[in-house]
Design a protein around this motif. Structure first.
Motif, PDB file in Angstrom:
ATOM      1  N   TYR A 435      52.142   2.401   7.431  1.00 58.47           N
ATOM      2  CA  TYR A 435      50.903   2.908   6.831  1.00 58.47           C
ATOM      3  C   TYR A 435      50.964   4.438   6.703  1.00 58.47           C
ATOM      4  O   TYR A 435      50.531   5.009   5.693  1.00 58.47           O
ATOM      5  CB  TYR A 435      49.697   2.482   7.678  1.00 58.47           C
ATOM      6  CG  TYR A 435      49.417   0.996   7.608  1.00 58.47           C
ATOM      7  CD1 TYR A 435      48.715   0.464   6.516  1.00 58.47           C
ATOM      8  CD2 TYR A 435      49.854   0.139   8.608  1.00 58.47           C
ATOM      9  CE1 TYR A 435      48.466  -0.897   6.448  1.00 58.47           C
ATOM     10  CE2 TYR A 435      49.607  -1.232   8.540  1.00 58.47           C
ATOM     11  CZ  TYR A 435      48.910  -1.751   7.448  1.00 58.47           C
ATOM     12  OH  TYR A 435      48.668  -3.098   7.360  1.00 58.47           O
ATOM     13  N   GLU A 436      51.511   5.098   7.750  1.00 54.49           N
ATOM     14  CA  GLU A 436      51.686   6.551   7.674  1.00 54.49           C
ATOM     15  C   GLU A 436      52.667   6.916   6.566  1.00 54.49           C
ATOM     16  O   GLU A 436      52.476   7.901   5.846  1.00 54.49           O
ATOM     17  CB  GLU A 436      52.198   7.098   9.007  1.00 54.49           C
ATOM     18  CG  GLU A 436      51.137   7.146  10.104  1.00 54.49           C
ATOM     19  CD  GLU A 436      51.671   7.805  11.356  1.00 54.49           C
ATOM     20  OE1 GLU A 436      52.572   8.688  11.228  1.00 54.49           O
ATOM     21  OE2 GLU A 436      51.221   7.452  12.458  1.00 54.49           O
ATOM     22  N   MET A 437      53.715   6.092   6.452  1.00 53.67           N
ATOM     23  CA  MET A 437      54.701   6.347   5.390  1.00 53.67           C
ATOM     24  C   MET A 437      54.048   6.234   4.018  1.00 53.67           C
ATOM     25  O   MET A 437      54.295   7.062   3.126  1.00 53.67           O
ATOM     26  CB  MET A 437      55.863   5.355   5.506  1.00 53.67           C
ATOM     27  CG  MET A 437      56.789   5.587   6.684  1.00 53.67           C
ATOM     28  SD  MET A 437      58.117   4.352   6.759  1.00 53.67           S
ATOM     29  CE  MET A 437      58.974   4.680   5.220  1.00 53.67           C
ATOM     30  N   ALA A 438      53.223   5.196   3.841  1.00 53.26           N
ATOM     31  CA  ALA A 438      52.554   4.979   2.550  1.00 53.26           C
ATOM     32  C   ALA A 438      51.667   6.159   2.201  1.00 53.26           C
ATOM     33  O   ALA A 438      51.642   6.628   1.051  1.00 53.26           O
ATOM     34  CB  ALA A 438      51.743   3.691   2.600  1.00 53.26           C
ATOM     35  N   ASN A 439      50.948   6.661   3.217  1.00 52.49           N
ATOM     36  CA  ASN A 439      50.052   7.798   2.985  1.00 52.49           C
ATOM     37  C   ASN A 439      50.835   9.061   2.623  1.00 52.49           C
ATOM     38  O   ASN A 439      50.440   9.827   1.737  1.00 52.49           O
ATOM     39  CB  ASN A 439      49.208   8.041   4.243  1.00 52.49           C
ATOM     40  CG  ASN A 439      48.164   9.118   4.017  1.00 52.49           C
ATOM     41  OD1 ASN A 439      47.384   9.060   3.068  1.00 52.49           O
ATOM     42  ND2 ASN A 439      48.149  10.111   4.905  1.00 52.49           N
ATOM     43  N   ALA A 440      51.965   9.270   3.286  1.00 53.67           N
ATOM     44  CA  ALA A 440      52.783  10.461   3.031  1.00 53.67           C
ATOM     45  C   ALA A 440      53.449  10.406   1.665  1.00 53.67           C
ATOM     46  O   ALA A 440      53.574  11.432   0.986  1.00 53.67           O
ATOM     47  CB  ALA A 440      53.840  10.603   4.121  1.00 53.67           C
ATOM     48  N   LEU A 441      53.885   9.220   1.257  1.00 57.09           N
ATOM     49  CA  LEU A 441      54.611   9.077  -0.006  1.00 57.09           C
ATOM     50  C   LEU A 441      53.701   8.828  -1.199  1.00 57.09           C
ATOM     51  O   LEU A 441      54.145   8.890  -2.352  1.00 57.09           O
ATOM     52  CB  LEU A 441      55.627   7.932   0.103  1.00 57.09           C
ATOM     53  CG  LEU A 441      56.753   8.123   1.126  1.00 57.09           C
ATOM     54  CD1 LEU A 441      57.565   6.851   1.269  1.00 57.09           C
ATOM     55  CD2 LEU A 441      57.651   9.288   0.713  1.00 57.09           C
ATOM     56  N   GLY A 442      52.437   8.520  -0.947  1.00 52.28           N
ATOM     57  CA  GLY A 442      51.507   8.292  -2.041  1.00 52.28           C
ATOM     58  C   GLY A 442      51.667   6.931  -2.702  1.00 52.28           C
ATOM     59  O   GLY A 442      51.400   6.782  -3.900  1.00 52.28           O
ATOM     60  N   ILE A 443      52.128   5.930  -1.931  1.00 49.45           N
ATOM     61  CA  ILE A 443      52.269   4.563  -2.457  1.00 49.45           C
ATOM     62  C   ILE A 443      51.605   3.600  -1.479  1.00 49.45           C
ATOM     63  O   ILE A 443      51.188   3.996  -0.381  1.00 49.45           O
ATOM     64  CB  ILE A 443      53.756   4.185  -2.669  1.00 49.45           C
ATOM     65  CG1 ILE A 443      54.558   4.353  -1.360  1.00 49.45           C
ATOM     66  CG2 ILE A 443      54.371   5.027  -3.775  1.00 49.45           C
ATOM     67  CD1 ILE A 443      56.017   3.951  -1.482  1.00 49.45           C
ATOM     68  N   SER A 444      51.524   2.324  -1.842  1.00 51.61           N
ATOM     69  CA  SER A 444      50.850   1.353  -0.977  1.00 51.61           C
ATOM     70  C   SER A 444      51.774   0.919   0.164  1.00 51.61           C
ATOM     71  O   SER A 444      53.005   1.013   0.061  1.00 51.61           O
ATOM     72  CB  SER A 444      50.436   0.125  -1.794  1.00 51.61           C
ATOM     73  OG  SER A 444      51.576  -0.565  -2.263  1.00 51.61           O
ATOM     74  N   GLN A 445      51.152   0.390   1.229  1.00 48.66           N
ATOM     75  CA  GLN A 445      51.946  -0.057   2.387  1.00 48.66           C
ATOM     76  C   GLN A 445      52.859  -1.230   2.048  1.00 48.66           C
ATOM     77  O   GLN A 445      54.028  -1.242   2.470  1.00 48.66           O
ATOM     78  CB  GLN A 445      50.990  -0.402   3.549  1.00 48.66           C
ATOM     79  CG  GLN A 445      51.666  -0.665   4.873  1.00 48.66           C
ATOM     80  CD  GLN A 445      51.980  -2.163   5.072  1.00 48.66           C
ATOM     81  OE1 GLN A 445      51.471  -3.017   4.332  1.00 48.66           O
ATOM     82  NE2 GLN A 445      52.805  -2.459   6.058  1.00 48.66           N
ATOM     83  N   PRO A 446      52.398  -2.245   1.273  1.00 48.79           N
ATOM     84  CA  PRO A 446      53.317  -3.334   0.901  1.00 48.79           C
ATOM     85  C   PRO A 446      54.523  -2.828   0.105  1.00 48.79           C
ATOM     86  O   PRO A 446      55.641  -3.345   0.263  1.00 48.79           O
ATOM     87  CB  PRO A 446      52.445  -4.258   0.049  1.00 48.79           C
ATOM     88  CG  PRO A 446      51.050  -3.984   0.516  1.00 48.79           C
ATOM     89  CD  PRO A 446      51.018  -2.541   0.834  1.00 48.79           C
ATOM     90  N   THR A 447      54.301  -1.815  -0.738  1.00 44.79           N
ATOM     91  CA  THR A 447      55.420  -1.244  -1.511  1.00 44.79           C
ATOM     92  C   THR A 447      56.430  -0.605  -0.578  1.00 44.79           C
ATOM     93  O   THR A 447      57.651  -0.725  -0.772  1.00 44.79           O
ATOM     94  CB  THR A 447      54.901  -0.206  -2.520  1.00 44.79           C
ATOM     95  OG1 THR A 447      53.948  -0.812  -3.384  1.00 44.79           O
ATOM     96  CG2 THR A 447      56.035   0.373  -3.349  1.00 44.79           C
ATOM     97  N   VAL A 448      55.938   0.094   0.454  1.00 47.83           N
ATOM     98  CA  VAL A 448      56.836   0.705   1.426  1.00 47.83           C
ATOM     99  C   VAL A 448      57.699  -0.349   2.092  1.00 47.83           C
ATOM    100  O   VAL A 448      58.918  -0.191   2.235  1.00 47.83           O
ATOM    101  CB  VAL A 448      56.037   1.495   2.490  1.00 47.83           C
ATOM    102  CG1 VAL A 448      56.950   1.918   3.649  1.00 47.83           C
ATOM    103  CG2 VAL A 448      55.376   2.702   1.872  1.00 47.83           C
ATOM    104  N   VAL A 449      57.070  -1.461   2.500  1.00 46.80           N
ATOM    105  CA  VAL A 449      57.801  -2.539   3.184  1.00 46.80           C
ATOM    106  C   VAL A 449      58.881  -3.097   2.261  1.00 46.80           C
ATOM    107  O   VAL A 449      60.028  -3.315   2.668  1.00 46.80           O
ATOM    108  CB  VAL A 449      56.832  -3.645   3.633  1.00 46.80           C
ATOM    109  CG1 VAL A 449      57.612  -4.835   4.200  1.00 46.80           C
ATOM    110  CG2 VAL A 449      55.857  -3.106   4.686  1.00 46.80           C
ATOM    111  N   ARG A 450      58.514  -3.353   0.985  1.00 49.93           N
ATOM    112  CA  ARG A 450      59.489  -3.919   0.030  1.00 49.93           C
ATOM    113  C   ARG A 450      60.664  -2.966  -0.192  1.00 49.93           C
ATOM    114  O   ARG A 450      61.821  -3.390  -0.239  1.00 49.93           O
ATOM    115  CB  ARG A 450      58.805  -4.203  -1.303  1.00 49.93           C
ATOM    116  CG  ARG A 450      57.886  -5.424  -1.292  1.00 49.93           C
ATOM    117  CD  ARG A 450      57.565  -5.879  -2.707  1.00 49.93           C
ATOM    118  NE  ARG A 450      56.889  -4.839  -3.481  1.00 49.93           N
ATOM    119  CZ  ARG A 450      55.571  -4.678  -3.510  1.00 49.93           C
ATOM    120  NH1 ARG A 450      54.789  -5.487  -2.795  1.00 49.93           N
ATOM    121  NH2 ARG A 450      55.022  -3.717  -4.228  1.00 49.93           N
TER     122      ARG A 450
END
Length: 458
Positions: A435-450
């Motif tokens: 979730y922190e990664m998603a916020n830092a990168l400006g994308i959604s959390q599911p996208t980060v996981v994929r």
């Protein structure tokens, strides 16, 4: 009839036409070859283009390039007559695809080149006139060009305090023009008719500093003049004393300067009689005096005595609006000094404006003086600039990097994927959760996981 048609074409063409065989021997040429190359047709027919290139008549020969490459070639020539020529060479093949002739067309571009230069000069003059008109509307001094908001603010303070006797400390990097501002303070005051005495504290040896500053009586020490000497402080009586590089002032001299400022008197070496002096003090430095006070290399009491009105002059790289006007101002002065008529090519002006100028105004003045004296043409072009080769090198390195990527078979899609992967790795190392990664990168959390799964980042 074909022969007559060919002669008519050669005679009527505005371009110079040269026809050679497959060995480069000239068979025909149009009558205007005298105007372009300086030789009549009979002088060229029968000779080879190789001979003429060696003699510098065809420089370089477009026919030779066609014979080498077996295809149409276009290049620029510079002739013995000083003309700039666009030459186009076309191969002629027979039914067996054997080259039998080379026909070249040479078009004189000298006039076009001159018109181009005239246009560039006119364009630069227009910019100059615009800048001059703006400068007339804006506040500036005889020695400085002031257009940026930062410098207008500095000049506003200078104007307000010039007519006072308050001590001013001019701060800023080396070469920003502190001496020019010190002079502006002097000539903007009621003391302008009196002496402006400048002392560079870093240029005088410590052993001579006291005698230079305060003077000495005749015979007061070995080697002293029999007539004695008046010190710089006394010379500044009723005028302005400017101490440049005040941070270089030796500690023992700091004590004596403080006494002079407090008592308004100066005592020569070898004398017991103090003399009253009335001067306005301006100092300048590129060193952090407050830090020097903490380190014990500059007296605290002197610091507060000097630090009445501090004025920081920004470096040239932080006031881009001043650079173009300053370039023209300096160029005009150097042209007048050396009786020259140099002007900036539009591209050269752009490069000069974008240059960071680490040496500030002093570097700019020295660079323009060198360009005025060393350039062959009146137009100062990009290739004349001392830092232009560095720009070419950096540009080349960028292209070499791209060439390296393409030579490795990397496509744009693969390059983008590599960038995405690097961003994800950095975020993975710095963040605690997806979730922190998603916020830092400006994308959604599911996208980060994929994406983590896609690049196998664990």
């Amino acid at each position: 009839m074909i022969e007559r048609e060919l002669e008519a074409i050669l005679h009527a063409s505005n371009d110079n036409i040269v026809i050679t065989d497959e060995k480069g021997c000239i068979l025909r040429a149009s009558q205007n070859c005298r105007d372009i190359y300086g030789y009549d047709v009979p002088e060229l027919v029968g000779q080879t283009v190789y001979e003429l290139q060696d003699r510098g008549i065809f420089s370089p020969s477009v026919t030779i390039e066609v014979l080498k490459k077996k295809k149409e070639v276009q290049l620029m020539q510079k002739t013995e007559t000083g003309k700039v020529v666009m030459a186009t060479g076309i191969p002629v093949y027979d039914e067996y695809q054997c080259m039998k002739r080379v026909i070249s067309f040479s078009h004189d571009l000298t006039e076009l080149q001159r018109l181009k230069e005239d246009y560039q000069q006119l364009e630069v003059k227009m910019k100059t006139y615009q800048l001059e008109m703006e400068e007339l509307r804006e506040q500036q001094s005889n020695e400085m060009v002031i257009r940026s908001q930062a410098m207008k603010k500095v000049w506003s303070i200078i104007s307000r305090v010039a007519d006072s006797d308050a001590t001013v400390v001019l701060l800023g990097e080396s070469g920003v023009g502190k001496t020019a501002f010190a002079r502006a303070l002097h000539y903007g005051s009621e003391r302008k008719e009196e002496p402006f005495i400048e002392i560079n504290c870093g240029a005088i040896p410590a052993s001579l500093f006291e005698s230079e500053m305060f003077g000495y009586e005749a015979g007061s020490f070995t080697g002293a003049s029999t007539k004695g000497k008046i010190g710089k402080v006394e010379l500044a009586h009723n005028g302005t004393l400017f101490l440049d590089e005040i941070g270089e002032l030796p500690l023992d001299m700091q004590v004596k300067l403080l006494k002079v400022l407090q008592e308004k008197t100066v005592t020569k070496i070898g004398s017991e009689r103090a003399k009253y002096v009335n001067f306005r003090l301006i100092v300048a430095t590129n060193q952090p005096l407050e830090e020097m006070v903490k380190k014990g290399t500059f007296r605290e009491d002197l610091f507060y005595r000097l630090h009445v009105i501090p004025i920081t002059i920004p470096p040239l790289r932080e006031r881009k609006e001043d650079i173009a006007a300053l370039l023209y101002h300096v160029l005009h002065k150097q042209n007048e000094k050396y009786k020259m008529k140099k002007f900036f090519h539009a591209e050269a002006l752009d490069i000069l404006v974008e240059h960071p100028w680490p040496g500030n105004v002093r570097e700019l003045e020295n660079t323009i003086e060198r360009l005025v004296l060393t350039t062959d043409e009146n137009s100062i072009s990009p290739k004349d600039l001392p830092f232009y080769t560095e720009k070419i090198k950096s540009d080349k390195e960028e292209w070499e990097t791209l060439d390296t990527l393409t030579s490795q078979g990397m496509t744009l899609q693969q390059a983008l994927a590599e960038v995405e992967k690097n961003w994800l790795i950095r975020a993975y190392r710095q963040c605690q959760t997806t979730y922190e990664m998603a916020n830092a990168l400006g994308i959604s959390q599911p996208t980060v996981v994929r994406r983590l799964r896609k690049y196998n980042i664990k």
